[in-house]
Design a protein around this motif. Structure first.
Motif, PDB file in Angstrom:
ATOM      1  N   SER A   3       0.842  -1.190   0.000  1.00 57.11           N
ATOM      2  CA  SER A   3       0.000   0.000   0.000  1.00 57.11           C
ATOM      3  C   SER A   3       0.878   1.242   0.000  1.00 57.11           C
ATOM      4  O   SER A   3       2.070   1.199   0.284  1.00 57.11           O
ATOM      5  CB  SER A   3      -0.928   0.002   1.213  1.00 57.11           C
ATOM      6  OG  SER A   3      -0.195   0.226   2.395  1.00 57.11           O
ATOM      7  N   LEU A   4       0.233   2.370  -0.297  1.00 54.33           N
ATOM      8  CA  LEU A   4       0.975   3.619  -0.419  1.00 54.33           C
ATOM      9  C   LEU A   4       1.591   4.056   0.895  1.00 54.33           C
ATOM     10  O   LEU A   4       2.576   4.794   0.907  1.00 54.33           O
ATOM     11  CB  LEU A   4       0.041   4.712  -0.950  1.00 54.33           C
ATOM     12  CG  LEU A   4      -0.201   4.677  -2.463  1.00 54.33           C
ATOM     13  CD1 LEU A   4      -1.509   5.342  -2.806  1.00 54.33           C
ATOM     14  CD2 LEU A   4       0.929   5.349  -3.202  1.00 54.33           C
ATOM     15  N   ASP A   5       1.006   3.650   2.030  1.00 53.48           N
ATOM     16  CA  ASP A   5       1.523   4.117   3.316  1.00 53.48           C
ATOM     17  C   ASP A   5       2.231   3.015   4.103  1.00 53.48           C
ATOM     18  O   ASP A   5       2.441   3.136   5.299  1.00 53.48           O
ATOM     19  CB  ASP A   5       0.411   4.739   4.158  1.00 53.48           C
ATOM     20  CG  ASP A   5      -0.747   3.779   4.413  1.00 53.48           C
ATOM     21  OD1 ASP A   5      -0.680   2.634   3.950  1.00 53.48           O
ATOM     22  OD2 ASP A   5      -1.711   4.187   5.083  1.00 53.48           O
ATOM     23  N   LYS A   6       2.611   1.943   3.430  1.00 49.05           N
ATOM     24  CA  LYS A   6       3.289   0.835   4.103  1.00 49.05           C
ATOM     25  C   LYS A   6       4.601   1.297   4.725  1.00 49.05           C
ATOM     26  O   LYS A   6       5.388   2.007   4.116  1.00 49.05           O
ATOM     27  CB  LYS A   6       3.558  -0.292   3.099  1.00 49.05           C
ATOM     28  CG  LYS A   6       4.244  -1.522   3.721  1.00 49.05           C
ATOM     29  CD  LYS A   6       4.413  -2.595   2.688  1.00 49.05           C
ATOM     30  CE  LYS A   6       5.213  -3.777   3.238  1.00 49.05           C
ATOM     31  NZ  LYS A   6       4.598  -4.380   4.399  1.00 49.05           N
ATOM     32  N   THR A  27      -0.478  10.385   2.231  1.00 48.79           N
ATOM     33  CA  THR A  27      -1.492   9.380   1.948  1.00 48.79           C
ATOM     34  C   THR A  27      -2.497   9.365   3.088  1.00 48.79           C
ATOM     35  O   THR A  27      -2.118   9.247   4.252  1.00 48.79           O
ATOM     36  CB  THR A  27      -0.869   7.980   1.797  1.00 48.79           C
ATOM     37  OG1 THR A  27       0.118   8.008   0.765  1.00 48.79           O
ATOM     38  CG2 THR A  27      -1.936   6.952   1.446  1.00 48.79           C
ATOM     39  N   VAL A  28      -3.762   9.517   2.742  1.00 47.03           N
ATOM     40  CA  VAL A  28      -4.854   9.435   3.709  1.00 47.03           C
ATOM     41  C   VAL A  28      -5.601   8.136   3.428  1.00 47.03           C
ATOM     42  O   VAL A  28      -6.087   7.921   2.313  1.00 47.03           O
ATOM     43  CB  VAL A  28      -5.804  10.633   3.584  1.00 47.03           C
ATOM     44  CG1 VAL A  28      -6.934  10.517   4.605  1.00 47.03           C
ATOM     45  CG2 VAL A  28      -5.052  11.943   3.761  1.00 47.03           C
ATOM     46  N   THR A  29      -5.665   7.268   4.443  1.00 42.26           N
ATOM     47  CA  THR A  29      -6.272   5.957   4.273  1.00 42.26           C
ATOM     48  C   THR A  29      -7.469   5.810   5.198  1.00 42.26           C
ATOM     49  O   THR A  29      -7.364   6.090   6.404  1.00 42.26           O
ATOM     50  CB  THR A  29      -5.254   4.844   4.570  1.00 42.26           C
ATOM     51  OG1 THR A  29      -4.118   4.990   3.710  1.00 42.26           O
ATOM     52  CG2 THR A  29      -5.867   3.468   4.346  1.00 42.26           C
ATOM     53  N   VAL A  61      -1.710  14.705  -2.296  1.00 39.99           N
ATOM     54  CA  VAL A  61      -2.368  13.881  -1.291  1.00 39.99           C
ATOM     55  C   VAL A  61      -3.151  12.790  -2.008  1.00 39.99           C
ATOM     56  O   VAL A  61      -3.990  13.079  -2.875  1.00 39.99           O
ATOM     57  CB  VAL A  61      -3.327  14.704  -0.411  1.00 39.99           C
ATOM     58  CG1 VAL A  61      -3.977  13.807   0.642  1.00 39.99           C
ATOM     59  CG2 VAL A  61      -2.593  15.855   0.256  1.00 39.99           C
ATOM     60  N   VAL A  62      -2.864  11.541  -1.664  1.00 44.69           N
ATOM     61  CA  VAL A  62      -3.619  10.415  -2.201  1.00 44.69           C
ATOM     62  C   VAL A  62      -4.593   9.934  -1.130  1.00 44.69           C
ATOM     63  O   VAL A  62      -4.197   9.678   0.013  1.00 44.69           O
ATOM     64  CB  VAL A  62      -2.689   9.258  -2.630  1.00 44.69           C
ATOM     65  CG1 VAL A  62      -3.510   8.033  -3.029  1.00 44.69           C
ATOM     66  CG2 VAL A  62      -1.808   9.699  -3.798  1.00 44.69           C
ATOM     67  N   LEU A  63      -5.845   9.826  -1.490  1.00 49.71           N
ATOM     68  CA  LEU A  63      -6.892   9.301  -0.611  1.00 49.71           C
ATOM     69  C   LEU A  63      -7.221   7.890  -1.057  1.00 49.71           C
ATOM     70  O   LEU A  63      -7.577   7.670  -2.220  1.00 49.71           O
ATOM     71  CB  LEU A  63      -8.131  10.193  -0.687  1.00 49.71           C
ATOM     72  CG  LEU A  63      -9.399   9.666  -0.005  1.00 49.71           C
ATOM     73  CD1 LEU A  63      -9.200   9.536   1.498  1.00 49.71           C
ATOM     74  CD2 LEU A  63     -10.584  10.568  -0.324  1.00 49.71           C
ATOM     75  N   ARG A  64      -7.113   6.930  -0.152  1.00 50.10           N
ATOM     76  CA  ARG A  64      -7.376   5.536  -0.477  1.00 50.10           C
ATOM     77  C   ARG A  64      -8.123   4.884   0.676  1.00 50.10           C
ATOM     78  O   ARG A  64      -8.342   5.529   1.717  1.00 50.10           O
ATOM     79  CB  ARG A  64      -6.064   4.776  -0.752  1.00 50.10           C
ATOM     80  CG  ARG A  64      -5.099   4.806   0.430  1.00 50.10           C
ATOM     81  CD  ARG A  64      -3.796   4.096   0.126  1.00 50.10           C
ATOM     82  NE  ARG A  64      -3.989   2.689  -0.165  1.00 50.10           N
ATOM     83  CZ  ARG A  64      -4.125   1.753   0.775  1.00 50.10           C
ATOM     84  NH1 ARG A  64      -4.111   2.072   2.066  1.00 50.10           N
ATOM     85  NH2 ARG A  64      -4.273   0.495   0.449  1.00 50.10           N
TER      86      ARG A  64
END
Length: 267
Positions: A3-6, A27-29, A61-64
């Motif tokens: 994942s993007l925030d791993k 990254t906002v998860t 900012v990536v929202l996932r």
């Protein structure tokens, strides 16, 4: 696929929302897959806090979301007579005077407003269901990458309410008045192919490639100089509200600032 925030230490991790920052990329998860990332006032407060917490170094900012669904919309407990503990029920809200009710909804909307601010570009990576508030959260972002299993729907009208979390303006801007009205009042599902064809999504990819596609798009947005991206975003965002001649003037002003900045000449 990672994942993007791993492996990144969270800057914020509360109420179903996690924020991580890797230099210029945040990254906002959404982190409650057991409830299909259902939304509540607590989650909205956490999202608003993310907007206030972002370091100045962040450009994209990536929202996932974790799990099979991006967000299935409002937490169904909000529709029950008892509501969510510690939060006002719908009946409580209805009994408030006009000013107080307006202020409450405005506070909820804060979770959806900061994604389009001028100094960042936001990208929603959307899989599975994005219903109601989930659809509006995806619409809050500048760009959308969707999985091929995505299902957007605006179900508020079928519940006797309206979409009030800032989604109607971007929806009309993206797909036009007639299609936006039809999507909202019928509550039908919009799937990946239609989303791309109508401009609702920038691209669609297989579900197992969604994070990679969002990362690739983020990298492409990060490639140009930051100030050029900021100026370009402002030009594009304002184009629909300006006349043709006003847009020409805005382009000239923006280019003058860029040329002087690149030449090291102050205004």
């Amino acid at each position: 696929m990672a994942s993007l925030d791993k492996d990144l230490a969270p800057v914020l991790d509360k109420d179903g929302v996690r924020l991580t920052v890797d230099e210029a990329l945040a990254t906002v998860t959404l982190t409650n897959p057991a409830k299909r990332n259902a939304q509540s006032p607590a989650l909205w407060r956490a999202l608003a806090e993310v907007g206030r917490t972002l370091p100045g170094s962040v450009r994209v900012v990536v929202l996932r979301a974790e799990g099979k669904s991006f967000s299935a919309g409002l937490d169904r407990q909000m529709f029950t007579p008892e509501g969510i503990e510690g939060e006002p029920t719908f009946v409580d809200l209805a009994r408030r005077d006009d000013a107080e009710l307006d202020a409450t909804i405005a506070a909820y909307q804060e979770a959806f407003t900061w994604w389009r601010r001028s100094d960042i570009v936001s990208i929603a990576a959307v899989q599975g269901h994005a219903i109601g508030a989930g659809f509006q959260l995806a619409l809050a972002c500048d760009l959308r990458v969707v999985a091929d299993d995505v299902q957007f729907a605006m179900l508020e009208t079928s519940l006797g309410i309206v979409p009030d979390l800032t989604g109607t303006h971007p929806l009309v801007s993206l797909v036009g008045y007639g299609r936006a009205l039809e999507i909202c009042v019928t509550g039908r599902f919009v799937q990946a192919e239609e989303a791309v064809q109508t401009g609702l999504a920038n691209l669609a990819v297989p579900a197992d490639q969604l994070d990679d596609a969002a990362r690739d798009l983020a990298s492409a947005v990060l490639a140009p100089p930051r100030d050029a991206v900021i100026e370009t975003k402002a030009l594009v965002r304002g184009a629909q509200e300006r006349t043709y001649d006003d847009q020409r003037a805005a382009e000239r002003s923006a280019q003058s600032r860029r040329l002087r900045d690149l030449a090291g000449i102050g205004e």
